[in-house]
Design a protein around this motif. Sequence first.
Motif, PDB file in Angstrom:
ATOM      1  N   UNK A   1       0.843  -1.197   0.000  1.00 54.82           N
ATOM      2  CA  UNK A   1       0.000   0.000   0.000  1.00 54.82           C
ATOM      3  C   UNK A   1       0.874   1.241   0.000  1.00 54.82           C
ATOM      4  N   UNK A   2       0.492   2.242   0.812  1.00 59.66           N
ATOM      5  CA  UNK A   2       1.224   3.511   0.826  1.00 59.66           C
ATOM      6  C   UNK A   2       2.696   3.266   1.186  1.00 59.66           C
ATOM      7  N   UNK A   3       2.927   2.603   2.314  1.00 52.45           N
ATOM      8  CA  UNK A   3       4.304   2.425   2.788  1.00 52.45           C
ATOM      9  C   UNK A   3       5.021   1.333   1.984  1.00 52.45           C
ATOM     10  N   UNK A   4       4.321   0.217   1.743  1.00 53.37           N
ATOM     11  CA  UNK A   4       4.945  -0.890   0.995  1.00 53.37           C
ATOM     12  C   UNK A   4       5.398  -0.446  -0.385  1.00 53.37           C
ATOM     13  N   UNK A   5       4.600   0.391  -1.057  1.00 47.92           N
ATOM     14  CA  UNK A   5       4.996   0.881  -2.390  1.00 47.92           C
ATOM     15  C   UNK A   5       6.237   1.758  -2.278  1.00 47.92           C
ATOM     16  N   UNK A   6       6.282   2.579  -1.222  1.00 46.77           N
ATOM     17  CA  UNK A   6       7.468   3.419  -1.008  1.00 46.77           C
ATOM     18  C   UNK A   6       8.708   2.560  -0.798  1.00 46.77           C
ATOM     19  N   UNK A   7       8.557   1.505  -0.009  1.00 43.60           N
ATOM     20  CA  UNK A   7       9.689   0.604   0.263  1.00 43.60           C
ATOM     21  C   UNK A   7      10.148  -0.049  -1.047  1.00 43.60           C
ATOM     22  N   UNK A   8       9.172  -0.599  -1.813  1.00 42.55           N
ATOM     23  CA  UNK A   8       9.527  -1.291  -3.072  1.00 42.55           C
ATOM     24  C   UNK A   8      10.209  -0.311  -4.023  1.00 42.55           C
ATOM     25  N   UNK A   9       9.698   0.915  -4.086  1.00 40.77           N
ATOM     26  CA  UNK A   9      10.265   1.903  -5.020  1.00 40.77           C
ATOM     27  C   UNK A   9      11.716   2.233  -4.661  1.00 40.77           C
TER      28      UNK A   9
ATOM     29  N   UNK B   1      -4.407  -8.833  -6.020  1.00 43.48           N
ATOM     30  CA  UNK B   1      -3.284  -8.717  -6.966  1.00 43.48           C
ATOM     31  C   UNK B   1      -3.628  -7.884  -8.210  1.00 43.48           C
ATOM     32  N   UNK B   2      -4.937  -7.690  -8.476  1.00 48.99           N
ATOM     33  CA  UNK B   2      -5.323  -6.955  -9.698  1.00 48.99           C
ATOM     34  C   UNK B   2      -5.316  -5.439  -9.503  1.00 48.99           C
ATOM     35  N   UNK B   3      -5.206  -5.002  -8.271  1.00 48.19           N
ATOM     36  CA  UNK B   3      -5.318  -3.580  -7.957  1.00 48.19           C
ATOM     37  C   UNK B   3      -4.197  -2.773  -8.626  1.00 48.19           C
ATOM     38  N   UNK B   4      -4.508  -1.585  -9.175  1.00 43.89           N
ATOM     39  CA  UNK B   4      -3.411  -0.753  -9.700  1.00 43.89           C
ATOM     40  C   UNK B   4      -2.482  -0.340  -8.561  1.00 43.89           C
ATOM     41  N   UNK B   5      -1.189  -0.323  -8.827  1.00 43.92           N
ATOM     42  CA  UNK B   5      -0.200  -0.029  -7.784  1.00 43.92           C
ATOM     43  C   UNK B   5       0.529   1.273  -8.076  1.00 43.92           C
ATOM     44  N   UNK B   6       1.045   1.923  -7.030  1.00 44.19           N
ATOM     45  CA  UNK B   6       1.809   3.164  -7.195  1.00 44.19           C
ATOM     46  C   UNK B   6       3.217   2.889  -7.714  1.00 44.19           C
TER      47      UNK B   6
ATOM     48  N   UNK C   1       5.864   0.020  -9.940  1.00 42.49           N
ATOM     49  CA  UNK C   1       5.862  -1.093 -10.875  1.00 42.49           C
ATOM     50  C   UNK C   1       6.563  -2.299 -10.223  1.00 42.49           C
ATOM     51  N   UNK C   2       5.809  -3.376 -10.045  1.00 37.56           N
ATOM     52  CA  UNK C   2       6.369  -4.600  -9.439  1.00 37.56           C
ATOM     53  C   UNK C   2       6.014  -5.755 -10.360  1.00 37.56           C
ATOM     54  N   UNK C   3       6.963  -6.654 -10.576  1.00 37.83           N
ATOM     55  CA  UNK C   3       6.696  -7.826 -11.406  1.00 37.83           C
ATOM     56  C   UNK C   3       5.446  -8.538 -10.863  1.00 37.83           C
ATOM     57  N   UNK C   4       4.362  -8.635 -11.673  1.00 34.98           N
ATOM     58  CA  UNK C   4       3.111  -9.214 -11.160  1.00 34.98           C
ATOM     59  C   UNK C   4       3.294 -10.638 -10.633  1.00 34.98           C
ATOM     60  N   UNK C   5       4.340 -11.337 -11.108  1.00 39.86           N
ATOM     61  CA  UNK C   5       4.549 -12.717 -10.632  1.00 39.86           C
ATOM     62  C   UNK C   5       4.992 -12.761  -9.169  1.00 39.86           C
ATOM     63  N   UNK C   6       5.451 -11.620  -8.649  1.00 40.20           N
ATOM     64  CA  UNK C   6       5.859 -11.583  -7.227  1.00 40.20           C
ATOM     65  C   UNK C   6       4.650 -11.490  -6.291  1.00 40.20           C
ATOM     66  N   UNK C   7       3.511 -11.003  -6.833  1.00 40.31           N
ATOM     67  CA  UNK C   7       2.357 -10.768  -5.964  1.00 40.31           C
ATOM     68  C   UNK C   7       1.674 -12.078  -5.609  1.00 40.31           C
ATOM     69  N   UNK C   8       1.268 -12.176  -4.351  1.00 39.91           N
ATOM     70  CA  UNK C   8       0.553 -13.379  -3.915  1.00 39.91           C
ATOM     71  C   UNK C   8      -0.473 -13.008  -2.846  1.00 39.91           C
ATOM     72  N   UNK C   9      -1.491 -13.846  -2.740  1.00 39.49           N
ATOM     73  CA  UNK C   9      -2.457 -13.670  -1.645  1.00 39.49           C
ATOM     74  C   UNK C   9      -2.272 -14.784  -0.607  1.00 39.49           C
ATOM     75  N   UNK C  10      -1.268 -15.638  -0.837  1.00 39.60           N
ATOM     76  CA  UNK C  10      -1.058 -16.782   0.055  1.00 39.60           C
ATOM     77  C   UNK C  10       0.194 -16.563   0.922  1.00 39.60           C
ATOM     78  N   UNK C  11       0.033 -16.358   2.231  1.00 36.67           N
ATOM     79  CA  UNK C  11       1.212 -16.098   3.076  1.00 36.67           C
ATOM     80  C   UNK C  11       2.225 -17.252   3.067  1.00 36.67           C
ATOM     81  N   UNK C  12       1.753 -18.491   2.781  1.00 36.86           N
ATOM     82  CA  UNK C  12       2.687 -19.631   2.741  1.00 36.86           C
ATOM     83  C   UNK C  12       3.760 -19.433   1.666  1.00 36.86           C
ATOM     84  N   UNK C  13       3.417 -18.699   0.608  1.00 38.32           N
ATOM     85  CA  UNK C  13       4.416 -18.460  -0.449  1.00 38.32           C
ATOM     86  C   UNK C  13       5.622 -17.704   0.109  1.00 38.32           C
ATOM     87  N   UNK C  14       5.406 -16.964   1.178  1.00 32.47           N
ATOM     88  CA  UNK C  14       6.517 -16.247   1.811  1.00 32.47           C
ATOM     89  C   UNK C  14       7.150 -17.107   2.905  1.00 32.47           C
ATOM     90  N   UNK C  15       6.298 -17.651   3.779  1.00 34.67           N
ATOM     91  CA  UNK C  15       6.855 -18.359   4.942  1.00 34.67           C
ATOM     92  C   UNK C  15       7.493 -19.712   4.558  1.00 34.67           C
TER      93      UNK C  15
END
Length: 437
Positions: free
Chosen positions: A18-26, A53-58, A60-74
């Motif tokens: 979101x607001x902060x996460x986009x700033x961090x990624x940028x 994952x479909x939401x427009x973002x502030x 540009x992040x590779x869409x393949x990185x986006x996930x709704x499943x926390x297990x993909x991270x943990x």
Amino acid sequence: MSRATGSAPIGIGLLGLGVVGSGVAQILQERAAEYARTVGRPLAIRRVLVRDPQKPRRVRVDPRLLTTNPDDIFNDEGVHVVIEVMGGEEPAHTYLRRALESRRYVVTANKEVMAKFGPELLAIARRRGVDILYEASVGGGIPLIAPLKRDLLANEITSIRAIINGTTNYILTRMAREGIDYAVALAAAQQLGYAEPDPRNDVEGIDAAYKLAIMASLAFRTQVRPHDVFHEGITHLTARDFRYATELGYAIKLLAIGRREDHSIQVRVHPALIPLEAPLAKVDGVYNAVQVDGDLTGMVFFQGRGAGAMPTASAVVADLLNVAHGIAQGAPERFVWRADPAAAIKPMEEVTTRYYVRLRVPDRAGVLAKITSVLGERYGISIASIIQKEANEADQTAELVIMTHEAREADMRAAIRDVGQLDVVTEVGTFLRVESG
Ligand code: NAP
Ligand code: HSE
């Protein structure tokens, strides 16, 4: 989790874009080469948890990185650091626990979780040999947590006084400058995106109470929980209070106050009159400021932007760089928070301070005597000044502004209740605490 060895990137799992996460990624994208030099190893965002994952973002992040499943991270062995910038209590708290239990270093901007569960999470981190850093949780881009943890450690900190909520400071600044009422100033703050559509957390002092709980726990080395903090918001303030306060030489600010006394700690958030020449009185708009008094340093003052994508991302990324550098060196620095045997939290009723009270009364003889008798004779409250303001010709009433000397909160509340029941008092208006500079 794989060890981050050699020149392999240090893997990041980002919870929230979101607001902060986009700033961090940028900034991680734009400053990748510089940060790799600082850390000694590249940093790579491996997955990003979002709701949609479909939401427009502030950013540009590779869409393949986006996930709704926390297990993909943990379940990803390549994630060494989890950055949590989702907000809210759940599921953020569960994810932070999970990250620490699986020996990931954690960086979070989440004041609600740190205020409610900070000691628990720090204990898990300690047990699992990792750490949780939370500079962004208080004061956005202003360095506050690191100074309280480390740079001021040699001191006994006697007090913290802070303007730590930008939304309310913006509203109060507009009310003071333009003589507008609360509802008008709030609407302006909402239109500019400073205040949320549901502004309760900010305007009722809850956000500031979370932040004070975090700061006071560090400063006074004891566990201060959000429910220990007395909080009162700004919704009852009127344009007239600001006019009278200015005439008396004061500003009105929402203050977060932590004070160490002999055997107890005061922690309270409420609007207060503060002398116009005090440094905190001059902090306007969305700015935050924190005044810390240490027995060795004397007063130290921190001021800056307490929110916004880039100031907050600055704090998150600084924590990340510290952790990543430590991982790359094989010896991350770990903060160990140990609470002193619990210092008691002083009940608000026992706090003593000065007060400002605004009353509407009939404009006739004998009124003052009855009011001063309740305050002075019944409750022992000494009056510093009484000013009569704005007689209303139509209903033959006038407004009184009373300033008291120091009084106990419980006495003051009882006196206000009794004064309100006098037949010579038409209305008890605002009742505010007064702080010295
Ligand atoms: P935000 O704009 O609302 O972003 C939240 C992000 O988290 C969004 O990307 C959202 O996904 C994701 N998310 C939320 N709940 C989720 C769930 N259950 N599962 C998966 N993803 C979820 O929030 P923010 O303003 O960036 O704030 C983030 C944190 O930083 C909060 O703790 C806040 O208190 C703190 N903070 C913010 C500021 C500031 O200026 N904004 C300043 C200081 C501290 P979608 O995008 O798909 O909805
Ligand atoms: N809502 C907060 C404020 C920003 O107005 O200061 C995030 O801490």
